[in-house]
Design a protein around this motif. Structure first.
Motif, PDB file in Angstrom:
ATOM      1  N   ALA A  22      59.348  23.884 -26.091  1.00 37.03           N
ATOM      2  CA  ALA A  22      58.986  24.562 -27.335  1.00 37.03           C
ATOM      3  C   ALA A  22      57.988  23.942 -27.996  1.00 37.03           C
ATOM      4  O   ALA A  22      57.669  23.807 -29.030  1.00 37.03           O
ATOM      5  CB  ALA A  22      60.041  24.928 -28.253  1.00 37.03           C
ATOM      6  N   GLY A  23      57.122  23.374 -27.016  1.00 38.38           N
ATOM      7  CA  GLY A  23      55.648  23.257 -27.534  1.00 38.38           C
ATOM      8  C   GLY A  23      55.065  24.679 -27.857  1.00 38.38           C
ATOM      9  O   GLY A  23      55.525  25.457 -27.813  1.00 38.38           O
TER      10      GLY A  23
ATOM     11  N   GLY B  39      64.371  20.296 -25.953  1.00 43.39           N
ATOM     12  CA  GLY B  39      64.943  19.013 -25.947  1.00 43.39           C
ATOM     13  C   GLY B  39      65.074  18.070 -27.334  1.00 43.39           C
ATOM     14  O   GLY B  39      66.122  17.627 -27.424  1.00 43.39           O
TER      15      GLY B  39
ATOM     16  N   LYS C 219      53.123  18.662 -29.263  1.00 44.55           N
ATOM     17  CA  LYS C 219      52.030  17.950 -29.852  1.00 44.55           C
ATOM     18  C   LYS C 219      51.414  18.525 -31.174  1.00 44.55           C
ATOM     19  O   LYS C 219      50.186  18.024 -31.672  1.00 44.55           O
ATOM     20  CB  LYS C 219      50.873  17.594 -28.680  1.00 44.55           C
ATOM     21  N   LEU C 220      51.850  19.534 -31.522  1.00 47.20           N
ATOM     22  CA  LEU C 220      51.445  20.015 -32.754  1.00 47.20           C
ATOM     23  C   LEU C 220      52.455  19.663 -33.705  1.00 47.20           C
ATOM     24  O   LEU C 220      53.807  19.998 -33.606  1.00 47.20           O
ATOM     25  CB  LEU C 220      51.277  21.461 -32.728  1.00 47.20           C
TER      26      LEU C 220
HETATM   27  C1  LIG Z   1      46.911  13.288 -30.188  1.00 53.83           C
HETATM   28  C2  LIG Z   1      46.695  14.487 -29.648  1.00 53.83           C
HETATM   29  C3  LIG Z   1      45.634  15.311 -30.392  1.00 53.83           C
HETATM   30  C4  LIG Z   1      45.273  16.495 -29.783  1.00 53.83           C
HETATM   31  N1  LIG Z   1      44.276  17.274 -30.712  1.00 53.83           N
HETATM   32  C5  LIG Z   1      44.010  18.675 -29.902  1.00 53.83           C
HETATM   33  C6  LIG Z   1      43.164  19.421 -30.883  1.00 53.83           C
HETATM   34  O1  LIG Z   1      42.773  18.874 -31.844  1.00 53.83           O
HETATM   35  N2  LIG Z   1      42.881  20.656 -30.382  1.00 53.83           N
HETATM   36  C7  LIG Z   1      43.404  20.953 -29.183  1.00 53.83           C
HETATM   37  O2  LIG Z   1      43.506  22.103 -28.771  1.00 53.83           O
HETATM   38  N3  LIG Z   1      44.283  20.154 -28.376  1.00 53.83           N
HETATM   39  C8  LIG Z   1      44.613  18.899 -28.922  1.00 53.83           C
HETATM   40  N4  LIG Z   1      45.564  18.355 -28.076  1.00 53.83           N
HETATM   41  C9  LIG Z   1      46.123  18.843 -26.993  1.00 53.83           C
HETATM   42  C10 LIG Z   1      47.329  19.761 -27.416  1.00 53.83           C
HETATM   43  O3  LIG Z   1      47.913  19.537 -28.502  1.00 53.83           O
HETATM   44  C11 LIG Z   1      48.301  19.943 -26.187  1.00 53.83           C
HETATM   45  O4  LIG Z   1      47.702  19.646 -24.817  1.00 53.83           O
HETATM   46  C12 LIG Z   1      49.143  21.008 -26.319  1.00 53.83           C
HETATM   47  O5  LIG Z   1      49.653  21.154 -27.758  1.00 53.83           O
HETATM   48  C13 LIG Z   1      50.381  20.753 -25.161  1.00 53.83           C
HETATM   49  O6  LIG Z   1      51.339  21.846 -25.602  1.00 53.83           O
HETATM   50  P1  LIG Z   1      52.296  22.314 -24.496  1.00 53.83           P
HETATM   51  O7  LIG Z   1      53.409  23.074 -25.019  1.00 53.83           O
HETATM   52  O8  LIG Z   1      52.056  22.466 -23.345  1.00 53.83           O
HETATM   53  O9  LIG Z   1      53.337  20.706 -24.346  1.00 53.83           O
HETATM   54  P2  LIG Z   1      53.993  20.030 -25.348  1.00 53.83           P
HETATM   55  O10 LIG Z   1      53.337  19.997 -26.831  1.00 53.83           O
HETATM   56  O11 LIG Z   1      54.203  18.591 -24.686  1.00 53.83           O
HETATM   57  O12 LIG Z   1      55.460  20.779 -25.576  1.00 53.83           O
HETATM   58  C14 LIG Z   1      56.192  20.448 -24.513  1.00 53.83           C
HETATM   59  C15 LIG Z   1      57.774  20.499 -25.209  1.00 53.83           C
HETATM   60  O13 LIG Z   1      58.627  20.679 -24.039  1.00 53.83           O
HETATM   61  C16 LIG Z   1      59.710  19.786 -24.709  1.00 53.83           C
HETATM   62  N5  LIG Z   1      60.580  19.350 -23.332  1.00 53.83           N
HETATM   63  C17 LIG Z   1      60.191  18.466 -22.298  1.00 53.83           C
HETATM   64  N6  LIG Z   1      61.103  18.337 -21.383  1.00 53.83           N
HETATM   65  C18 LIG Z   1      62.113  19.256 -21.775  1.00 53.83           C
HETATM   66  C19 LIG Z   1      63.317  19.604 -21.031  1.00 53.83           C
HETATM   67  N7  LIG Z   1      63.515  19.215 -19.822  1.00 53.83           N
HETATM   68  N8  LIG Z   1      64.113  20.581 -21.823  1.00 53.83           N
HETATM   69  C20 LIG Z   1      63.721  21.189 -22.986  1.00 53.83           C
HETATM   70  N9  LIG Z   1      62.636  20.719 -23.442  1.00 53.83           N
HETATM   71  C21 LIG Z   1      61.798  19.763 -22.810  1.00 53.83           C
HETATM   72  C22 LIG Z   1      58.990  18.575 -25.198  1.00 53.83           C
HETATM   73  O14 LIG Z   1      60.170  18.205 -26.170  1.00 53.83           O
HETATM   74  C23 LIG Z   1      58.098  19.278 -26.096  1.00 53.83           C
HETATM   75  O15 LIG Z   1      58.355  19.854 -27.415  1.00 53.83           O
HETATM   76  C24 LIG Z   1      45.889  16.934 -28.723  1.00 53.83           C
HETATM   77  C25 LIG Z   1      46.853  16.294 -28.221  1.00 53.83           C
HETATM   78  C26 LIG Z   1      47.231  15.288 -28.500  1.00 53.83           C
HETATM   79  C27 LIG Z   1      48.292  14.254 -27.820  1.00 53.83           C
END
Ligand SMILES: Cc1cc2nc3c(=O)[nH]c(=O)nc-3n(C[C@H](O)[C@H](O)[C@H](O)COP(=O)(O)OP(=O)(O)OC[C@H]3O[C@@H](n4cnc5c(N)ncnc54)[C@H](O)[C@@H]3O)c2cc1C
Length: 488
Positions: free
Chosen positions: A29-30, A54, A61-62
């Motif tokens: 739930a990213g 989890g 990452k938000l």
């Molecule tokens: C410091 C930082 C600053 C950033 N700044 C920017 C910005 O300003 N603008 C921009 O566009 N992007 C930015 N980014 C990039 C962007 O925020 C991320 O790439 C994006 O939010 C990733 O989203 P996601 O949902 O793919 O993954 P994640 O945010 O990693 O979410 C994945 C989720 O899955 C959950 N999970 C993992 N394994 C399991 C499992 N087996 N079972 C259940 N849940 C699980 C995790 O707990 C997590 O909540 C930034 C990243 C970082 C680290």
């Protein structure tokens, strides 16, 4: 649910070939997983949609936090506005009145001890006219950039024929010289990936330059054409958007919208197993001695590379192997709040790693975002850490914050610049940013085709087609469409 219990949603046995799924599970739930759940529910209003997260917190990452009494983003803080998916989705989930744009688009590079205005007229640091780099490069570096490639680019670049890809740094250094990479390309790419220009893929990170790479067109001419087309576009949109109160409000708004549409979100439910059933999928969560199972017709895996690899190891081993090969950079963000400190104009600065500073970039958040300025406080943040360079991250929070603040003061030109913060916060993002190494696009094609071979399975998230929020949301839309269409 009690130990060993199975929940099953949707009458899978009633589904015929080509039927749309009646139940969909989203793992993670990213922003990607929440967006995927939202899109699936829009496409299939009658389907049962369950999101498994989890951690106790949603949004990945938000994240929002409070520092010195001010609500701030502790992770991502801006959204690319030039592509529509994320900003459109933010509007659709109730944030339309709160979409804002940076108050300033100007930034600097802290290079060789000076805050140099960020040159204009380049694409990820690749100049159309190398002359625009005059304030940033040494006279020798500028002469080399203006001289252009010593050989037709392609003859040198074909050494990478194996993947038909090349590191951005190698490509630009060969054309314009090393200094352009060290002073501009590296800090810009670092700002997105916290990675190394000599490892990051041209095809993945700067796809607009791939036609020039393939055709051998001189890079400066290609960039000039791209920039001219961008400036000729009628009413160009601001490049970035934000959300009043912080981009961290986006997952909260998505969650609320999903839940009011009937999506179930299960926090603190780490999925640790994924297997096929006769006509769907079984997810296993909970502790090993007391597992919980959940069955669904279709599954979207929206987690980073390593957990995605573990989940897919039995059902899509080829994809799992490729996912395991995606490396991640760990970073930390130090946020400082001052009562009233004076900052230079501009949204902040990037730092060329070649200068060996502690911080890699700084955002003058209360200059960049007027909603933060309204707090009356001065908010500054600095990022630390790069791919495989974790030594600085081993410091305790207080030491890391002190080192970051010391660097900020040097950058601003005085040991007492900024005064003392009223509060500070260090947020660590272990494994925060995937590295799009040379060959990444081909790797993602292999992953997608292995996943597509499994009916009712899709993937989305930062590991694939872009690390930014906008690209993550676009990948969620794609995954939701693949799932919602039902088996081919
Ligand atoms: C410091 C930082 C600053 C950033 N700044 C920017 C910005 O300003 N603008 C921009 O566009 N992007 C930015 N980014 C990039 C962007 O925020 C991320 O790439 C994006 O939010 C990733 O989203 P996601 O949902 O793919 O993954 P994640 O945010 O990693 O979410 C994945 C989720 O899955 C959950 N999970 C993992 N394994 C399991 C499992 N087996 N079972 C259940 N849940 C699980 C995790 O707990 C997590 O909540 C930034 C990243 C970082 C680290």
């Amino acid at each position: 649910m009690s130990a060993g219990q199975t929940s099953s949603q949707g009458s899978m046995s009633a589904r015929g070939p080509g039927a749309r799924p009646r139940s969909v599970a989203v793992i993670g739930a990213g922003v990607s997983g929440l967006a995927a759940a939202w899109y699936v529910k829009q496409a299939l209003p009658d389907a049962t949609v369950t999101v498994f997260e989890g951690s106790p917190r949603l949004g990945g990452k938000l994240a929002l936090g409070e520092v010195g009494g001010v609500q701030v983003d502790l992770g991502a803080e801006s959204i690319l506005n030039r592509r529509p998916e994320a900003v459109d989705l933010a509007r659709a989930v109730g944030l339309a009145d709160d979409i804002v744009h940076p108050a300033t688009a100007s930034a600097s590079v802290w290079s060789r001890g000076e805050l140099v205005p960020m040159p204009k007229g380049h694409l990820m640091g690749v100049p159309g006219d190398p002359g625009v780099l005059a304030g940033l490069l040494s006279p020798a570096g500028l002469r080399r950039a203006e001289a252009g490639p010593a050989l037709p680019s392609r003859s040198v670049l074909r050494v990478q024929a194996e993947t038909d890809d090349i590191a951005v740094g190698a490509y630009v250094a060969e054309t314009f010289g090393r200094e352009v990479v060290d002073r501009l390309v590296e800090p810009l790419l670092g700002g997105v990936y916290a990675g190394h220009a000599d490892e990051i893929s041209l095809r993945a990170a700067v796809p607009a330059l791939v036609p020039a790479y393939e055709s051998g067109e001189p890079l400066d001419e290609a960039v000039s054409k791209i920039l001219a087309a961008q400036s000729a576009a009628a009413n160009p949109k601001p490049v970035f958007a934000g959300v009043r109160g912080g981009v961290g409000r986006f997952p909260a708004a998505l969650t609320e919208s999903c839940e009011s549409a009937g999506v179930t979100i299960r926090r603190e439910t780490m999925v640790r197993g994924l297997t096929r059933t006769a006509d769907g999928w079984r997810l296993v969560s909970g502790p090993v001695p007391a597992p919980s199972a959940h069955e669904a017709d279709a599954v979207i895996v929206a987690v980073p590379g390593a957990p995605a690899s573990r989940l897919l190891k039995d059902v899509a081993p080829v994809a799992a192997a490729d996912l395991a090969g995606i490396e991640y950079a760990s970073v930390a963000l130090a946020t400082f709040v001052f009562d009233d400190a004076s900052l230079p104009a501009g949204s902040g600065f990037l730092v060329p790693p070649a200068d060996g500073r502690f911080i890699k970039a700084s955002t003058f958040s209360s200059v960049k975002w007027s909603w933060l300025a309204e707090s009356g406080k001065t908010v500054v943040r600095a990022s630390v850490g790069r791919h495989r360079e974790t030594a600085d991250l081993h410091q305790e929070d207080a030491d890391l914050a002190a080192s970051a603040l010391a660097d900020l003061r040097i950058a601003l030109g005085a040991p007492d610049a900024l005064g003392e913060p009223v509060d500070w916060h260090v947020q660590r993002w272990g494994g925060g940013l995937p590295q799009y190494a040379v060959g990444h696009v081909a790797r993602v094609e292999r992953i997608r085709s292995a996943v597509a071979a499994q009916p009712g399975l899709a993937v989305c998230g930062a590991a694939y087609d872009g690390v930014g929020i906008a690209a993550c949301v676009a990948s969620a839309l794609r995954a939701a469409r693949e799932i919602s269409a039902g088996p081919a």
